[in-house]
Design a protein around this motif. Structure first.
Motif, PDB file in Angstrom:
ATOM      1  N   ALA A  37      -3.837   0.491   3.540  1.00 10.47           N
ATOM      2  CA  ALA A  37      -3.092  -0.753   3.724  1.00 10.47           C
ATOM      3  C   ALA A  37      -2.819  -1.415   2.381  1.00 10.47           C
ATOM      4  N   PRO A  38      -1.603  -1.898   2.139  1.00  8.84           N
ATOM      5  CA  PRO A  38      -1.336  -2.667   0.916  1.00  8.84           C
ATOM      6  C   PRO A  38      -2.187  -3.934   0.873  1.00  8.84           C
ATOM      7  N   ALA A  39      -2.665  -4.273  -0.318  1.00 11.04           N
ATOM      8  CA  ALA A  39      -3.480  -5.474  -0.515  1.00 11.04           C
ATOM      9  C   ALA A  39      -2.691  -6.519  -1.300  1.00 11.04           C
ATOM     10  N   GLY A  40      -3.263  -7.721  -1.376  1.00  9.63           N
ATOM     11  CA  GLY A  40      -2.647  -8.780  -2.155  1.00  9.63           C
ATOM     12  C   GLY A  40      -1.316  -9.250  -1.619  1.00  9.63           C
ATOM     13  N   VAL A  41      -1.111  -9.190  -0.312  1.00  8.18           N
ATOM     14  CA  VAL A  41       0.167  -9.576   0.276  1.00  8.18           C
ATOM     15  C   VAL A  41       0.281 -11.106   0.313  1.00  8.18           C
ATOM     16  N   TRP A  55       3.443  -7.782  -2.628  1.00  7.82           N
ATOM     17  CA  TRP A  55       2.207  -7.045  -2.358  1.00  7.82           C
ATOM     18  C   TRP A  55       1.864  -6.172  -3.552  1.00  7.82           C
ATOM     19  N   ASN A  56       0.628  -5.654  -3.565  1.00 14.24           N
ATOM     20  CA  ASN A  56       0.188  -4.730  -4.602  1.00 14.24           C
ATOM     21  C   ASN A  56       0.467  -3.295  -4.170  1.00 14.24           C
ATOM     22  N   ALA A  57       0.696  -2.424  -5.133  1.00 20.62           N
ATOM     23  CA  ALA A  57       0.861  -1.004  -4.822  1.00 20.62           C
ATOM     24  C   ALA A  57      -0.436  -0.454  -4.242  1.00 20.62           C
ATOM     25  N   VAL A  58      -0.316   0.453  -3.280  1.00 17.98           N
ATOM     26  CA  VAL A  58      -1.509   1.080  -2.721  1.00 17.98           C
ATOM     27  C   VAL A  58      -2.041   2.112  -3.706  1.00 17.98           C
ATOM     28  N   PRO A  59      -3.321   2.492  -3.612  1.00 16.45           N
ATOM     29  CA  PRO A  59      -3.864   3.535  -4.491  1.00 16.45           C
ATOM     30  C   PRO A  59      -3.064   4.829  -4.363  1.00 16.45           C
ATOM     31  N   ASP A  60      -3.016   5.586  -5.437  1.00 17.19           N
ATOM     32  CA  ASP A  60      -2.256   6.839  -5.499  1.00 17.19           C
ATOM     33  C   ASP A  60      -0.805   6.593  -5.118  1.00 17.19           C
ATOM     34  N   SER A  61      -0.186   5.621  -5.804  1.00 16.75           N
ATOM     35  CA  SER A  61       1.158   5.186  -5.439  1.00 16.75           C
ATOM     36  C   SER A  61       2.221   6.255  -5.674  1.00 16.75           C
ATOM     37  N   THR A  62       1.894   7.355  -6.378  1.00 17.37           N
ATOM     38  CA  THR A  62       2.880   8.416  -6.587  1.00 17.37           C
ATOM     39  C   THR A  62       3.214   9.123  -5.286  1.00 17.37           C
ATOM     40  N   SER A  94      12.606 -24.076  10.177  1.00 14.72           N
ATOM     41  CA  SER A  94      11.494 -24.734  10.882  1.00 14.72           C
ATOM     42  C   SER A  94      10.750 -23.769  11.801  1.00 14.72           C
ATOM     43  N   THR A  95      10.497 -22.554  11.298  1.00 13.17           N
ATOM     44  CA  THR A  95       9.858 -21.530  12.119  1.00 13.17           C
ATOM     45  C   THR A  95       8.711 -20.885  11.353  1.00 13.17           C
ATOM     46  N   LEU A  96       7.595 -20.664  12.032  1.00 15.51           N
ATOM     47  CA  LEU A  96       6.448 -19.988  11.445  1.00 15.51           C
ATOM     48  C   LEU A  96       6.575 -18.486  11.681  1.00 15.51           C
ATOM     49  N   TYR A  97       6.511 -17.720  10.599  1.00 17.99           N
ATOM     50  CA  TYR A  97       6.628 -16.262  10.679  1.00 17.99           C
ATOM     51  C   TYR A  97       5.353 -15.602  10.168  1.00 17.99           C
ATOM     52  N   SER A  98       5.063 -14.429  10.728  1.00 17.51           N
ATOM     53  CA  SER A  98       3.931 -13.611  10.278  1.00 17.51           C
ATOM     54  C   SER A  98       4.474 -12.296   9.742  1.00 17.51           C
ATOM     55  N   PHE A  99       3.959 -11.872   8.578  1.00 16.07           N
ATOM     56  CA  PHE A  99       4.450 -10.658   7.934  1.00 16.07           C
ATOM     57  C   PHE A  99       3.299  -9.693   7.649  1.00 16.07           C
ATOM     58  N   THR A 100       3.562  -8.406   7.783  1.00 21.14           N
ATOM     59  CA  THR A 100       2.654  -7.353   7.344  1.00 21.14           C
ATOM     60  C   THR A 100       3.466  -6.310   6.581  1.00 21.14           C
ATOM     61  N   VAL A 101       2.781  -5.532   5.765  1.00 20.53           N
ATOM     62  CA  VAL A 101       3.429  -4.483   4.977  1.00 20.53           C
ATOM     63  C   VAL A 101       2.705  -3.169   5.227  1.00 20.53           C
ATOM     64  N   ARG A 102       3.470  -2.091   5.372  1.00 22.09           N
ATOM     65  CA  ARG A 102       2.898  -0.753   5.568  1.00 22.09           C
ATOM     66  C   ARG A 102       3.563   0.213   4.594  1.00 22.09           C
ATOM     67  N   ALA A 103       2.802   1.164   4.110  1.00 20.65           N
ATOM     68  CA  ALA A 103       3.323   2.177   3.186  1.00 20.65           C
ATOM     69  C   ALA A 103       3.615   3.468   3.944  1.00 20.65           C
ATOM     70  N   ARG A 104       4.702   4.126   3.569  1.00 21.16           N
ATOM     71  CA  ARG A 104       5.027   5.442   4.128  1.00 21.16           C
ATOM     72  C   ARG A 104       5.014   6.452   2.990  1.00 21.16           C
ATOM     73  N   ASP A 105       4.280   7.558   3.163  1.00 20.70           N
ATOM     74  CA  ASP A 105       4.140   8.513   2.065  1.00 20.70           C
ATOM     75  C   ASP A 105       5.265   9.541   2.073  1.00 20.70           C
TER      76      ASP A 105
END
Length: 324
Positions: A37-41, A55-62, A94-105
């Motif tokens: 999971a990406p961190a620092g979002v 967000w921060n890059a996930v480990p082994d970002s290559t 005037s709307t509350l939003y929730s966000f998540t980030v996912r990495a695809r290899d």
């Protein structure tokens, strides 16, 4: 290029939960699992209809081909694996939003979602055409070879400032909330001179004039060799009685997306190539007119505008001949 607001810096790690569907965190040398999971979002409203997500890059970002940004359960944006920030637009005021980030290899596996972060868009004020005032008294100091700290005075607006955009040269490199008067910009190059400005934005997307420039130079040396596009080739073809020069290259590896290139022909900068939308993944190509005469020799090379707003190194020069 990862940039974090100051003084509230995100934690270096993130809590990852093992779930029953079998997702696992990919480690170095672990080719059989989906990305972690990406961190620092972080998420910050940029206007009444947009939110800036980083967000921060996930480990082994290559191994990462792309990042997917979700608004609730809906995929809102997909960006290249080199990009770690995006503006999610077409939102409701005037709307509350929730966000998540996912990495695809690179194998197509979708990783764990990040922890959710929320942001509320401000109310949209009708018929607001008044831009905020210019941010006052900008200042900065160098924190190291790859990061600087910027600060500025409050900008005034009749309806309120929603965010501040930080620019380096002609590129927007960061955005923070309207209640923040400072930021840390990271991912810079050693031994490089930078010119930063700050602009305020209100809920109606009115932008202030740019602040006075802040000029900073990072210590160290950087010869630029690692910032040049690679695999550069130049050939010609004939079409409709005219000749065209065909270029192909691989973008340099950077912590961010590249949208602009300078093309130099026969020692003179001929044109700037700017991608109107999302740049192509992987190898890029471009063709331009070279005249109607066969047997003409041309020297060509190019360079990229890096995510930190500076120009990278030139490719090796290639020579091509029309009609050859």
């Amino acid at each position: 290029m990862r940039r974090v607001p100051w003084p509230l810096l995100p934690a270096c790690g993130a809590l990852l939960l093992a779930v029953s569907c079998g997702w696992g965190q990919a480690g170095e040398g672990d080719e059989g699992r989906a990305p972690g999971a990406p961190a620092g979002v972080t998420a910050q409203a940029g206007s009444a209809t947009s939110v800036h997500v980083m967000w921060n890059a996930v480990p082994d970002s290559t191994r990462i081909r792309a990042y997917e940004v979700y608004r609730g359960t809906t995929k809102a944006q997909e960006v290249p694996g080199s990009q770690h920030m995006v503006d999610v637009t077409r939102l409701r005021p005037s709307t509350l939003y929730s966000f998540t980030v996912r990495a695809r290899d690179t194998e197509g596996r979708l990783g764990l979602p990040s922890r959710p972060v929320t942001a509320r868009t401000p109310a949209l004020t009708a018929a607001d055409r008044s831009a905020p005032t210019r941010p006052a008294a900008p200042a900065g100091r160098v924190l190291g070879a790859r990061e600087v700290q910027l600060s500025w005075g409050v900008s005034r607006d009749d309806r309120g400032v929603v965010s501040y955009d930080i620019w380096q040269g002609g590129a927007k490199v960061h955005s923070v909330g309207g209640d923040q008067m400072a930021a840390v910009v990271t991912g810079l190059r050693p031994g490089t001179a930078y010119v930063f400005t700050v602009r305020a934005r209100d809920a109606a997307d009115n932008l202030s004039p740019a602040s006075a420039p802040v000029r900073l130079s990072t210590p160290g040396t950087d010869d630029g060799r690692d910032t040049a596009p690679t695999g550069f080739t130049a050939r010609t073809h004939r079409s409709g009685g005219a000749y065209y020069i065909d270029l192909a290259w691989d973008p340099p590896r950077t912590d961010g997306v590249i949208t602009e290139y300078h093309i130099q022909l026969d020692g003179t900068t001929t044109t700037s190539l700017v991608w109107g939308g999302t740049p192509p993944h992987g190898r890029s190509t471009y063709s331009f007119y070279a005249g109607r005469t066969a047997g003409e020799h041309h020297r060509v090379r190019l360079r990229a505008r890096l995510p930190d707003g500076t120009w990278g190194g030139w490719t090796p020069q290639r020579t091509t001949t029309t009609g050859n």
